[in-house]
Design a protein around this motif. Structure first.
Motif, PDB file in Angstrom:
ATOM      1  N   GLY A   1      43.312   1.483  47.878  1.00 16.67           N
ATOM      2  CA  GLY A   1      43.554   2.298  46.697  1.00 16.67           C
ATOM      3  C   GLY A   1      44.559   1.696  45.737  1.00 16.67           C
ATOM      4  O   GLY A   1      44.758   2.228  44.640  1.00 16.67           O
TER       5      GLY A   1
ATOM      6  N   GLU B   1      47.130  11.091  36.219  1.00  8.21           N
ATOM      7  CA  GLU B   1      47.253   9.648  36.024  1.00  8.21           C
ATOM      8  C   GLU B   1      47.865   9.010  37.263  1.00  8.21           C
ATOM      9  O   GLU B   1      48.742   9.575  37.905  1.00  8.21           O
ATOM     10  CB  GLU B   1      48.105   9.356  34.800  1.00  8.21           C
ATOM     11  N   ASN B   2      47.414   7.813  37.552  1.00 12.62           N
ATOM     12  CA  ASN B   2      47.938   7.098  38.696  1.00 12.62           C
ATOM     13  C   ASN B   2      49.240   6.381  38.324  1.00 12.62           C
ATOM     14  O   ASN B   2      49.348   5.774  37.260  1.00 12.62           O
ATOM     15  CB  ASN B   2      46.919   6.070  39.192  1.00 12.62           C
TER      16      ASN B   2
END
Length: 245
Positions: free
Chosen positions: A38, A1-2
Protein backbone atom coordinates in the motif's frame (compact mmCIF):
# COMPACT_ATOMS: atom_id res chain seq x y z
CA UNK A 1 -6.49 11.76 1.11
CA UNK A 2 -3.51 9.55 1.69
CA UNK A 3 -0.65 10.96 3.76
CA UNK A 4 2.58 11.43 1.83
CA UNK A 5 6.15 12.59 2.20
CA UNK A 6 7.69 14.77 -0.52
CA UNK A 7 11.44 14.69 -1.18
CA UNK A 8 12.93 17.19 -3.60
CA UNK A 9 16.11 16.36 -5.52
CA UNK A 10 17.99 19.30 -7.03
CA UNK A 11 21.00 19.24 -9.30
CA UNK A 12 24.07 21.44 -9.16
CA UNK A 13 24.90 24.07 -11.78
CA UNK A 14 26.89 21.50 -13.77
CA UNK A 15 24.63 18.56 -12.99
CA UNK A 16 23.07 16.32 -15.61
CA UNK A 17 19.30 16.46 -15.21
CA UNK A 18 18.73 13.36 -17.35
CA UNK A 19 21.37 11.33 -15.53
CA UNK A 20 20.12 12.47 -12.12
CA UNK A 21 16.56 11.41 -12.90
CA UNK A 22 17.80 8.02 -14.10
CA UNK A 23 19.67 7.55 -10.81
CA UNK A 24 16.64 8.66 -8.79
CA UNK A 25 14.45 6.15 -10.65
CA UNK A 26 16.89 3.33 -9.88
CA UNK A 27 17.00 4.30 -6.19
CA UNK A 28 13.19 4.56 -6.06
CA UNK A 29 12.75 1.11 -7.61
CA UNK A 30 15.20 -0.43 -5.16
CA UNK A 31 13.50 1.33 -2.23
CA UNK A 32 10.05 0.24 -3.39
CA UNK A 33 10.85 -3.43 -2.71
CA UNK A 34 11.43 -2.72 1.00
CA UNK A 35 8.18 -0.79 1.54
CA UNK A 36 5.05 -2.36 3.06
CA UNK A 37 1.99 -3.10 0.97
CA UNK A 38 0.00 0.00 0.00
CA UNK A 39 3.03 2.33 0.13
CA UNK A 40 4.50 3.45 -3.18
CA UNK A 41 7.16 5.78 -4.49
CA UNK A 42 6.03 8.13 -7.27
CA UNK A 43 8.14 10.61 -9.18
CA UNK A 44 6.49 13.97 -9.84
CA UNK A 45 7.48 17.12 -11.74
CA UNK A 46 10.19 15.28 -13.69
CA UNK A 47 11.88 17.18 -16.52
CA UNK A 48 14.09 14.58 -18.19
CA UNK A 49 11.50 13.69 -20.84
CA UNK A 50 11.00 17.33 -21.84
CA UNK A 51 14.74 17.98 -21.95
CA UNK A 52 15.38 14.82 -23.98
CA UNK A 53 12.65 15.82 -26.44
CA UNK A 54 14.16 19.27 -26.95
CA UNK A 55 17.64 17.82 -27.40
CA UNK A 56 16.28 15.37 -29.98
CA UNK A 57 14.68 18.24 -31.91
CA UNK A 58 17.96 20.15 -31.92
CA UNK A 59 19.87 17.03 -32.96
CA UNK A 60 17.47 16.39 -35.85
CA UNK A 61 17.80 20.02 -36.95
CA UNK A 62 21.59 19.76 -36.78
CA UNK A 63 21.58 16.59 -38.90
CA UNK A 64 19.26 18.14 -41.48
CA UNK A 65 21.32 21.33 -41.61
CA UNK A 66 24.57 19.42 -42.02
CA UNK A 67 23.11 17.34 -44.86
CA UNK A 68 21.89 20.46 -46.68
CA UNK A 69 25.24 22.21 -46.28
CA UNK A 70 27.20 19.21 -47.61
CA UNK A 71 24.74 18.75 -50.49
CA UNK A 72 25.08 22.37 -51.58
CA UNK A 73 28.87 22.14 -51.36
CA UNK A 74 28.94 19.23 -53.79
CA UNK A 75 26.44 20.96 -56.08
CA UNK A 76 28.35 24.20 -56.49
CA UNK A 77 32.01 23.24 -55.94
CA UNK A 78 34.47 20.89 -57.57
CA UNK A 79 34.18 17.42 -56.03
CA UNK A 80 37.65 17.43 -54.48
CA UNK A 81 37.19 20.95 -53.13
CA UNK A 82 33.75 20.14 -51.75
CA UNK A 83 35.05 17.02 -50.02
CA UNK A 84 37.88 18.77 -48.19
CA UNK A 85 35.71 21.77 -47.34
CA UNK A 86 33.08 19.43 -45.89
CA UNK A 87 35.79 17.56 -43.96
CA UNK A 88 36.55 20.81 -42.16
CA UNK A 89 33.10 20.84 -40.53
CA UNK A 90 33.66 17.95 -38.09
CA UNK A 91 37.25 19.07 -37.57
CA UNK A 92 36.22 22.53 -36.40
CA UNK A 93 33.27 21.24 -34.37
CA UNK A 94 35.32 18.56 -32.58
CA UNK A 95 38.03 21.09 -31.78
CA UNK A 96 35.38 23.43 -30.39
CA UNK A 97 33.83 20.65 -28.29
CA UNK A 98 37.27 19.82 -26.88
CA UNK A 99 37.76 23.47 -25.88
CA UNK A 100 34.26 23.55 -24.41
CA UNK A 101 35.06 20.50 -22.31
CA UNK A 102 38.31 22.08 -21.13
CA UNK A 103 36.40 25.25 -20.21
CA UNK A 104 33.74 23.30 -18.31
CA UNK A 105 30.90 23.77 -20.81
CA UNK A 106 28.69 20.74 -21.35
CA UNK A 107 26.55 19.77 -24.35
CA UNK A 108 23.19 21.25 -23.38
CA UNK A 109 20.35 22.91 -25.24
CA UNK A 110 22.09 26.29 -25.36
CA UNK A 111 25.52 25.06 -26.47
CA UNK A 112 23.97 22.64 -28.98
CA UNK A 113 21.93 25.52 -30.41
CA UNK A 114 25.15 27.52 -30.77
CA UNK A 115 26.79 24.63 -32.62
CA UNK A 116 23.82 24.50 -35.01
CA UNK A 117 24.22 28.23 -35.68
CA UNK A 118 27.81 27.67 -36.79
CA UNK A 119 27.06 24.81 -39.22
CA UNK A 120 26.71 27.19 -42.16
CA UNK A 121 29.23 29.75 -40.94
CA UNK A 122 32.02 27.27 -40.34
CA UNK A 123 32.45 26.42 -44.04
CA UNK A 124 32.63 30.01 -45.32
CA UNK A 125 36.38 30.39 -44.82
CA UNK A 126 37.19 27.00 -46.30
CA UNK A 127 34.97 27.62 -49.33
CA UNK A 128 36.83 30.83 -50.19
CA UNK A 129 40.30 29.32 -49.80
CA UNK A 130 39.46 25.99 -51.42
CA UNK A 131 37.69 27.51 -54.42
CA UNK A 132 40.49 30.01 -55.03
CA UNK A 133 43.05 27.19 -54.91
CA UNK A 134 40.99 25.28 -57.47
CA UNK A 135 40.76 28.46 -59.60
CA UNK A 136 44.54 28.84 -59.60
CA UNK A 137 45.00 25.17 -60.47
CA UNK A 138 42.66 25.56 -63.46
CA UNK A 139 44.81 28.46 -64.68
CA UNK A 140 48.04 26.49 -64.83
CA UNK A 141 49.46 26.75 -61.33
CA UNK A 142 50.89 23.66 -59.69
CA UNK A 143 48.99 22.05 -56.80
CA UNK A 144 51.35 23.29 -54.08
CA UNK A 145 51.66 26.72 -55.65
CA UNK A 146 47.87 27.01 -55.99
CA UNK A 147 47.20 25.94 -52.38
CA UNK A 148 49.86 28.25 -50.97
CA UNK A 149 48.79 31.16 -53.17
CA UNK A 150 45.14 30.75 -52.19
CA UNK A 151 46.00 30.74 -48.48
CA UNK A 152 48.16 33.84 -48.80
CA UNK A 153 45.73 35.73 -51.04
CA UNK A 154 42.69 35.05 -48.90
CA UNK A 155 44.32 35.41 -45.47
CA UNK A 156 43.39 39.05 -44.89
CA UNK A 157 39.77 39.02 -46.18
CA UNK A 158 38.97 35.72 -44.45
CA UNK A 159 40.53 36.84 -41.18
CA UNK A 160 38.65 40.16 -41.36
CA UNK A 161 35.33 38.43 -42.04
CA UNK A 162 35.84 36.01 -39.16
CA UNK A 163 36.89 38.81 -36.82
CA UNK A 164 33.71 40.79 -37.49
CA UNK A 165 31.58 37.73 -36.64
CA UNK A 166 33.62 37.09 -33.49
CA UNK A 167 33.17 40.71 -32.38
CA UNK A 168 29.41 40.49 -33.01
CA UNK A 169 28.99 37.40 -30.82
CA UNK A 170 31.47 38.65 -28.23
CA UNK A 171 29.07 41.51 -27.59
CA UNK A 172 26.64 39.00 -26.09
CA UNK A 173 28.99 38.61 -23.12
CA UNK A 174 28.09 42.14 -22.05
CA UNK A 175 24.53 41.05 -21.24
CA UNK A 176 24.16 40.69 -17.49
CA UNK A 177 21.55 39.21 -15.23
CA UNK A 178 19.80 35.88 -15.47
CA UNK A 179 19.31 36.13 -19.23
CA UNK A 180 23.03 36.80 -19.69
CA UNK A 181 23.85 33.69 -17.65
CA UNK A 182 21.37 31.69 -19.73
CA UNK A 183 22.98 32.54 -23.09
CA UNK A 184 26.59 32.68 -21.83
CA UNK A 185 27.45 29.43 -23.65
CA UNK A 186 26.44 30.83 -27.06
CA UNK A 187 29.20 33.43 -27.62
CA UNK A 188 31.94 31.15 -26.28
CA UNK A 189 30.83 28.20 -28.41
CA UNK A 190 30.44 30.24 -31.61
CA UNK A 191 33.76 32.03 -31.13
CA UNK A 192 35.78 28.85 -30.52
CA UNK A 193 34.16 27.18 -33.55
CA UNK A 194 35.08 30.16 -35.73
CA UNK A 195 38.66 30.24 -34.44
CA UNK A 196 38.99 26.48 -34.96
CA UNK A 197 37.63 26.93 -38.48
CA UNK A 198 40.23 29.64 -39.12
CA UNK A 199 43.05 27.35 -38.01
CA UNK A 200 41.72 24.47 -40.11
CA UNK A 201 41.29 26.76 -43.10
CA UNK A 202 44.89 27.99 -43.23
CA UNK A 203 46.91 25.20 -41.62
CA UNK A 204 45.12 21.99 -42.62
CA UNK A 205 43.04 22.69 -45.74
CA UNK A 206 45.93 23.98 -47.91
CA UNK A 207 47.86 20.76 -47.32
CA UNK A 208 44.86 18.67 -48.35
CA UNK A 209 44.22 20.84 -51.40
CA UNK A 210 47.87 20.59 -52.45
CA UNK A 211 47.54 16.81 -52.63
CA UNK A 212 44.05 16.83 -54.16
CA UNK A 213 44.41 19.44 -56.92
CA UNK A 214 45.41 18.51 -60.44
CA UNK A 215 46.16 21.03 -63.21
CA UNK A 216 43.39 21.04 -65.79
CA UNK A 217 42.14 23.43 -68.49
CA UNK A 218 39.41 25.99 -67.93
CA UNK A 219 36.04 24.73 -69.22
CA UNK A 220 33.82 27.55 -68.05
CA UNK A 221 30.51 26.99 -66.35
CA UNK A 222 29.22 23.51 -67.14
CA UNK A 223 25.51 23.27 -67.87
CA UNK A 224 24.96 20.12 -65.83
CA UNK A 225 26.50 21.73 -62.74
CA UNK A 226 24.39 24.86 -63.22
CA UNK A 227 21.27 22.72 -63.58
CA UNK A 228 22.09 20.78 -60.42
CA UNK A 229 22.70 24.06 -58.63
CA UNK A 230 19.26 25.36 -59.57
CA UNK A 231 17.71 22.03 -58.55
CA UNK A 232 19.55 22.11 -55.22
CA UNK A 233 18.40 25.63 -54.44
CA UNK A 234 14.83 24.65 -55.33
CA UNK A 235 14.95 21.59 -53.06
CA UNK A 236 16.38 23.61 -50.19
CA UNK A 237 13.69 26.24 -50.67
CA UNK A 238 10.95 23.61 -50.60
CA UNK A 239 12.41 21.95 -47.47
CA UNK A 240 12.72 25.27 -45.66
CA UNK A 241 9.18 26.20 -46.65
CA UNK A 242 7.79 22.89 -45.38
CA UNK A 243 9.68 23.27 -42.09
CA UNK A 244 8.44 26.83 -41.57
CA UNK A 245 4.86 25.84 -42.33
Amino acid sequence: ENPAISIRVDRSDRGDAIGIQRTVEEVAQAFQTSLPEGVSVDLIRTRAEAITGRLNILTDNATTGLMLVVMLLFLFLNTRTAFWVAAGIPTALLAAIALMYAWGITINMISLFALIITLGIVVDDAIVVGEHADHLARHGHGPYEAAEGAAQRMALPVFSATLTTVIAFFGLTAISGRFGELIADIPFTVIVVLLASLVECFLILPNHMAHALKPRPVHGMQLWRAGLGVLGVTIVGVVVGVVLL
